[in-house]
Design an enzyme around this catalytic site. Structure first.
Site, PDB file in Angstrom:
ATOM      1  N   GLN A 107       0.887  -1.429  -0.217  1.00 17.64           N
ATOM      2  CA  GLN A 107      -0.198  -0.331  -0.065  1.00 17.64           C
ATOM      3  C   GLN A 107       0.707   1.057   0.299  1.00 17.64           C
ATOM      4  O   GLN A 107      -0.035   2.227  -0.230  1.00 17.64           O
ATOM      5  CB  GLN A 107      -0.594   0.270   1.155  1.00 17.64           C
ATOM      6  CG  GLN A 107      -2.020  -0.724   1.844  1.00 17.64           C
ATOM      7  CD  GLN A 107      -2.378  -1.026   2.620  1.00 17.64           C
ATOM      8  OE1 GLN A 107      -3.601  -0.262   2.880  1.00 17.64           O
ATOM      9  NE2 GLN A 107      -1.874  -1.943   3.544  1.00 17.64           N
ATOM     10  N   HIS A 125      -1.190   1.235  -4.385  1.00 10.68           N
ATOM     11  CA  HIS A 125      -1.607   2.887  -4.339  1.00 10.68           C
ATOM     12  C   HIS A 125      -0.999   3.554  -4.760  1.00 10.68           C
ATOM     13  O   HIS A 125      -0.919   4.789  -4.491  1.00 10.68           O
ATOM     14  CB  HIS A 125      -1.473   3.260  -2.591  1.00 10.68           C
ATOM     15  CG  HIS A 125      -2.851   2.803  -2.482  1.00 10.68           C
ATOM     16  ND1 HIS A 125      -2.734   2.574  -0.677  1.00 10.68           N
ATOM     17  CD2 HIS A 125      -3.739   1.393  -2.391  1.00 10.68           C
ATOM     18  CE1 HIS A 125      -3.331   1.578   0.166  1.00 10.68           C
ATOM     19  NE2 HIS A 125      -4.332   1.132  -1.183  1.00 10.68           N
ATOM     20  N   CYS A 133      -0.006  12.934 -16.382  1.00 10.99           N
ATOM     21  CA  CYS A 133      -0.082  14.074 -16.595  1.00 10.99           C
ATOM     22  C   CYS A 133      -2.052  14.415 -16.534  1.00 10.99           C
ATOM     23  O   CYS A 133      -2.666  12.762 -17.036  1.00 10.99           O
ATOM     24  CB  CYS A 133      -0.111  13.595 -17.982  1.00 10.99           C
ATOM     25  SG  CYS A 133      -1.018  15.632 -18.831  1.00 10.99           S
ATOM     26  N   GLY A 193       2.435  -4.215   8.732  1.00  7.84           N
ATOM     27  CA  GLY A 193       2.525  -2.897   9.549  1.00  7.84           C
ATOM     28  C   GLY A 193       1.582  -2.485   8.690  1.00  7.84           C
ATOM     29  O   GLY A 193       1.482  -0.872   7.553  1.00  7.84           O
ATOM     30  N   SER A 195      -2.199  -1.150   9.531  1.00 12.86           N
ATOM     31  CA  SER A 195      -3.708  -0.566   9.856  1.00 12.86           C
ATOM     32  C   SER A 195      -5.368  -1.721   9.905  1.00 12.86           C
ATOM     33  O   SER A 195      -5.516  -1.193  10.618  1.00 12.86           O
ATOM     34  CB  SER A 195      -3.785   1.007  10.523  1.00 12.86           C
ATOM     35  OG  SER A 195      -3.842   1.321   9.426  1.00 12.86           O
ATOM     36  N   GLU A 221       0.960  -3.230  16.352  1.00 15.57           N
ATOM     37  CA  GLU A 221      -0.209  -2.838  17.790  1.00 15.57           C
ATOM     38  C   GLU A 221      -1.085  -3.820  17.434  1.00 15.57           C
ATOM     39  O   GLU A 221      -0.960  -3.791  16.012  1.00 15.57           O
ATOM     40  CB  GLU A 221      -0.469  -1.436  17.265  1.00 15.57           C
ATOM     41  CG  GLU A 221       0.260  -0.527  18.037  1.00 15.57           C
ATOM     42  CD  GLU A 221      -0.290   1.009  17.262  1.00 15.57           C
ATOM     43  OE1 GLU A 221      -0.568   2.036  18.086  1.00 15.57           O
ATOM     44  OE2 GLU A 221      -1.072   1.020  15.930  1.00 15.57           O
TER      45      GLU A 221
HETATM   46  C1  BV8 Z   1     -12.004   3.009  -3.696  1.00 13.74           C
HETATM   47  C2  BV8 Z   1      -2.712   7.248  -0.972  1.00 13.74           C
HETATM   48  C3  BV8 Z   1     -13.454   3.125  -5.106  1.00 13.74           C
HETATM   49  C4  BV8 Z   1      -1.999   8.802  -0.737  1.00 13.74           C
HETATM   50  C5  BV8 Z   1      -3.513   5.935  -0.608  1.00 13.74           C
HETATM   51  C6  BV8 Z   1     -16.684   3.473   4.669  1.00 13.74           C
HETATM   52  C7  BV8 Z   1     -16.384   1.509   4.392  1.00 13.74           C
HETATM   53  C8  BV8 Z   1     -15.238   1.096   3.557  1.00 13.74           C
HETATM   54  C9  BV8 Z   1     -14.610   1.958   2.097  1.00 13.74           C
HETATM   55  C10 BV8 Z   1     -14.612   3.227   2.031  1.00 13.74           C
HETATM   56  C11 BV8 Z   1     -15.312   3.540   2.776  1.00 13.74           C
HETATM   57  N1  BV8 Z   1     -15.607   5.504   3.044  1.00 13.74           N
HETATM   58  C12 BV8 Z   1     -14.746   5.871   1.193  1.00 13.74           C
HETATM   59  C13 BV8 Z   1     -14.212   4.024   1.132  1.00 13.74           C
HETATM   60  C14 BV8 Z   1     -13.173   4.066   0.325  1.00 13.74           C
HETATM   61  C15 BV8 Z   1     -11.981   4.392   0.462  1.00 13.74           C
HETATM   62  C16 BV8 Z   1     -11.180   3.862   2.105  1.00 13.74           C
HETATM   63  O1  BV8 Z   1     -11.366   3.298   2.419  1.00 13.74           O
HETATM   64  N2  BV8 Z   1     -11.421   4.279   2.936  1.00 13.74           N
HETATM   65  C17 BV8 Z   1     -10.687   4.751   4.390  1.00 13.74           C
HETATM   66  C18 BV8 Z   1     -10.228   5.358   5.138  1.00 13.74           C
HETATM   67  C19 BV8 Z   1     -12.205   3.970   5.687  1.00 13.74           C
HETATM   68  N3  BV8 Z   1     -10.898   3.329  -0.579  1.00 13.74           N
HETATM   69  C20 BV8 Z   1     -10.887   4.409  -1.164  1.00 13.74           C
HETATM   70  O2  BV8 Z   1     -11.480   5.458  -1.392  1.00 13.74           O
HETATM   71  C21 BV8 Z   1     -10.062   3.634  -2.350  1.00 13.74           C
HETATM   72  N4  BV8 Z   1     -10.960   3.606  -3.215  1.00 13.74           N
HETATM   73  O3  BV8 Z   1     -12.020   2.133  -2.753  1.00 13.74           O
HETATM   74  O4  BV8 Z   1     -12.433   3.363  -5.057  1.00 13.74           O
HETATM   75  C22 BV8 Z   1     -13.714   3.245  -5.999  1.00 13.74           C
HETATM   76  C23 BV8 Z   1     -14.073   1.938  -7.325  1.00 13.74           C
HETATM   77  C24 BV8 Z   1     -15.036   2.246  -8.440  1.00 13.74           C
HETATM   78  C25 BV8 Z   1     -14.397   3.386  -8.734  1.00 13.74           C
HETATM   79  C26 BV8 Z   1     -14.337   5.153  -8.394  1.00 13.74           C
HETATM   80  C27 BV8 Z   1     -13.965   4.229  -6.604  1.00 13.74           C
HETATM   81  C28 BV8 Z   1      -8.133   4.074  -2.853  1.00 13.74           C
HETATM   82  C29 BV8 Z   1      -7.702   3.878  -1.159  1.00 13.74           C
HETATM   83  C30 BV8 Z   1      -6.699   3.685  -1.277  1.00 13.74           C
HETATM   84  C31 BV8 Z   1      -6.645   5.651  -1.432  1.00 13.74           C
HETATM   85  N5  BV8 Z   1      -4.445   6.450  -1.184  1.00 13.74           N
HETATM   86  N6  BV8 Z   1      -2.859   6.370   0.384  1.00 13.74           N
HETATM   87  C32 BV8 Z   1      -1.088   8.850  -0.636  1.00 13.74           C
HETATM   88  O5  BV8 Z   1      -0.650   7.836   0.630  1.00 13.74           O
HETATM   89  O6  BV8 Z   1      -0.135  10.113  -0.801  1.00 13.74           O
HETATM   90  S1  BV8 Z   1      -4.580   5.391   1.424  1.00 13.74           S
HETATM   91  C33 BV8 Z   1      -3.089   5.853   2.720  1.00 13.74           C
HETATM   92  O7  BV8 Z   1      -3.454   4.423   3.878  1.00 13.74           O
HETATM   93  C34 BV8 Z   1      -1.777   5.454   1.998  1.00 13.74           C
HETATM   94  O8  BV8 Z   1      -1.779   5.325   1.664  1.00 13.74           O
HETATM   95  C35 BV8 Z   1      -1.219   3.776   3.664  1.00 13.74           C
HETATM   96  O9  BV8 Z   1      -0.566   2.969   2.339  1.00 13.74           O
HETATM   97  C36 BV8 Z   1      -2.932   3.314   3.666  1.00 13.74           C
HETATM   98  C37 BV8 Z   1      -3.215   2.446   4.508  1.00 13.74           C
HETATM   99  O10 BV8 Z   1      -2.518   3.256   5.695  1.00 13.74           O
HETATM  100  P1  BV8 Z   1      -1.312   1.929   7.012  1.00 13.74           P
HETATM  101  O11 BV8 Z   1      -0.408   1.901   5.247  1.00 13.74           O
HETATM  102  O12 BV8 Z   1      -2.248   0.914   7.270  1.00 13.74           O
HETATM  103  O13 BV8 Z   1      -1.062   2.386   7.409  1.00 13.74           O
HETATM  104  P2  BV8 Z   1      -1.179   3.279   9.245  1.00 13.74           P
HETATM  105  O14 BV8 Z   1      -0.756   4.541  10.002  1.00 13.74           O
HETATM  106  O15 BV8 Z   1      -2.903   3.121   9.591  1.00 13.74           O
HETATM  107  O16 BV8 Z   1      -1.063   1.744   9.814  1.00 13.74           O
HETATM  108  C38 BV8 Z   1       0.350   1.560   9.917  1.00 13.74           C
HETATM  109  C39 BV8 Z   1       0.076   0.496  10.619  1.00 13.74           C
HETATM  110  O17 BV8 Z   1       2.011  -0.305  11.248  1.00 13.74           O
HETATM  111  C40 BV8 Z   1      -0.008   0.389  12.397  1.00 13.74           C
HETATM  112  O18 BV8 Z   1      -0.863  -0.501  12.523  1.00 13.74           O
HETATM  113  C41 BV8 Z   1       1.021   1.207  13.419  1.00 13.74           C
HETATM  114  O19 BV8 Z   1       0.776   0.349  14.265  1.00 13.74           O
HETATM  115  C42 BV8 Z   1       2.033   0.027  12.604  1.00 13.74           C
HETATM  116  N7  BV8 Z   1       3.502   0.037  12.569  1.00 13.74           N
HETATM  117  C43 BV8 Z   1       4.018   0.848  12.731  1.00 13.74           C
HETATM  118  N8  BV8 Z   1       4.766   0.706  12.858  1.00 13.74           N
HETATM  119  C44 BV8 Z   1       5.476  -0.163  12.833  1.00 13.74           C
HETATM  120  C45 BV8 Z   1       4.072  -1.086  12.883  1.00 13.74           C
HETATM  121  N9  BV8 Z   1       4.208  -1.993  12.605  1.00 13.74           N
HETATM  122  C46 BV8 Z   1       5.387  -2.918  12.485  1.00 13.74           C
HETATM  123  N10 BV8 Z   1       6.465  -1.965  12.662  1.00 13.74           N
HETATM  124  C47 BV8 Z   1       6.828  -1.012  12.878  1.00 13.74           C
HETATM  125  N11 BV8 Z   1       7.405  -0.544  12.997  1.00 13.74           N
HETATM  126 ZN    ZN Z   2       0.421  15.679 -21.238  1.00  5.14          ZN
END
Ligand code: BV8
Ligand code: ZN
Length: 248
Positions: A107, A125, A133, A193, A195, A221
């Site tokens: 991701q 992602h 573009c 890694g 959530s 976690e």
């Molecule tokens: C889509 C780009 C449909 C930005 C990202 C309600 C219910 C269900 C779904 C939805 C809803 N409302 C909206 C939606 C859809 C939405 C979604 O899921 N929203 C969520 C918030 C509810 N999803 C979308 O919009 C997706 N598209 O569904 O399209 C569609 C179909 C057809 C036509 C049109 C549309 C698109 C999702 C992509 C979004 N883009 N990133 C950018 O990065 O600049 S997502 C963003 O969150 C990042 O990319 C990241 O990768 C991603 C997930 O986060 P995590 O990687 O899990 O990071 P997080 O901090 O949350 O967790 C880190 C974990 O690591 C923690 O648990 C921590 O404890 C642990 N950790 C920390 N340190 C360590 C560790 N573990 C091990 N070792 C360590 N040292």
């Molecule tokens: Zn162009």
């Protein structure tokens, strides 16, 4: 969660597996010094995803969104893969050396798995080092730090955007197809890694489980997936992933 497993049980399973799929999130890059999205040092804490990582935000204020991505590019440009990224490269090598199959779905947009030279990678992602573009849709690498704001397309002069999937945007068909194929054909799915809050990646654990995979979560976690996986281990990826190869 299944019967209490030790990390060593998982290491032994991995050593005999013929098909392994891995799903990573920003937690695997935390040990490289890149803040996660939702943790205490989270990126989103200072910025709201809704304000920045959406097509609406970019349409409304492309300069603000590009300033945020430029800040992340400057941050990531000085970071390197850590022992967890490297252990996944070694895992891929071991699987391939015994004619097994390995696929990594990430991701993360930081590009660290490619930098570590993982080969079979799907960047679900997108990638912060690629731009697209807004008119002719051409995709290209761009490693300028800082990047000119806003960057313009050399072909058609229109504005470029990050080649990243924003909230509300569809993921690439090919990436979804490859991911579901890897989830439905693996013996073991490692989830490292993440959530488990963002869809469709958040639905990958049940997809693999329904197809018969043994699912293991490695995370700092517990998460919503912890109760449904076969094995869950809390700790830092840089320690847990190498341990799965017997490297600790
Ligand atoms: C889509 C780009 C449909 C930005 C990202 C309600 C219910 C269900 C779904 C939805 C809803 N409302 C909206 C939606 C859809 C939405 C979604 O899921 N929203 C969520 C918030 C509810 N999803 C979308 O919009 C997706 N598209 O569904 O399209 C569609 C179909 C057809 C036509 C049109 C549309 C698109 C999702 C992509 C979004 N883009 N990133 C950018 O990065 O600049 S997502 C963003 O969150 C990042 O990319 C990241 O990768 C991603 C997930 O986060 P995590 O990687 O899990 O990071 P997080 O901090 O949350 O967790 C880190 C974990 O690591 C923690 O648990 C921590 O404890 C642990 N950790 C920390 N340190 C360590 C560790 N573990 C091990 N070792 C360590 N040292
Ligand atoms: Zn162009």
């Amino acid at each position: 969660m299944g019967v209490e497993q030790s990390l060593d049980d998982v290491r032994l399973r991995l050593a005999q597996a013929r098909a392994v799929t891995v799903l990573t999130g920003s937690g695997i890059s935390a040990d490289s010094g890149i803040p996660t999205f939702r943790g205490t040092d989270g990126l989103w804490n200072t910025f709201r995803a809704e304000d920045l990582a959406t097509p609406e935000a970019f349409a409304q204020d492309p300069h603000l969104v590009w300033k945020w991505y430029n800040w992340r590019r400057e941050l990531i440009a000085t970071k390197h893969p850590n022992a967890a990224h490297e252990a996944l490269v070694e895992m891929e090598r071991r699987l391939e050396s015994r004619a097994g199959r390995f696929h990594l779905i990430t991701q993360n947009v930081d590009g660290l798995h490619r930098a570590a030279e993982s080969r079979h990678v799907t960047e679900l992602h997108g990638n912060i080092w690629r731009v697209r573009c807004t008119r002719c849709e051409g995709v290209s690498d761009n490693r300028d730090v800082p990047i000119q704001i806003p960057p313009m397309c050399i072909q058609c002069r229109a504005m470029l955007r990050p080649h990243i999937v924003w909230f509300g945007e569809a993921l690439a068909e090919e990436d979804l197809r490859t991911s579901y194929e890897a989830l439905e054909s693996c013996e073991i799915l490692l989830i490292i890694g993440t959530s488990g809050l963002v869809y469709p990646a958040a639905s990958f654990a049940p997809v693999a489980k329904a197809a018969g995979a043994y699912v293991v979560e490695l995370n700092l976690e517990t998460t919503p997936s912890t109760e449904v996986v076969d094995g869950a281990f809390q700790g830092r990826a840089k320690d847990l992933v190498p341990a799965l190869l017997g490297q600790r």
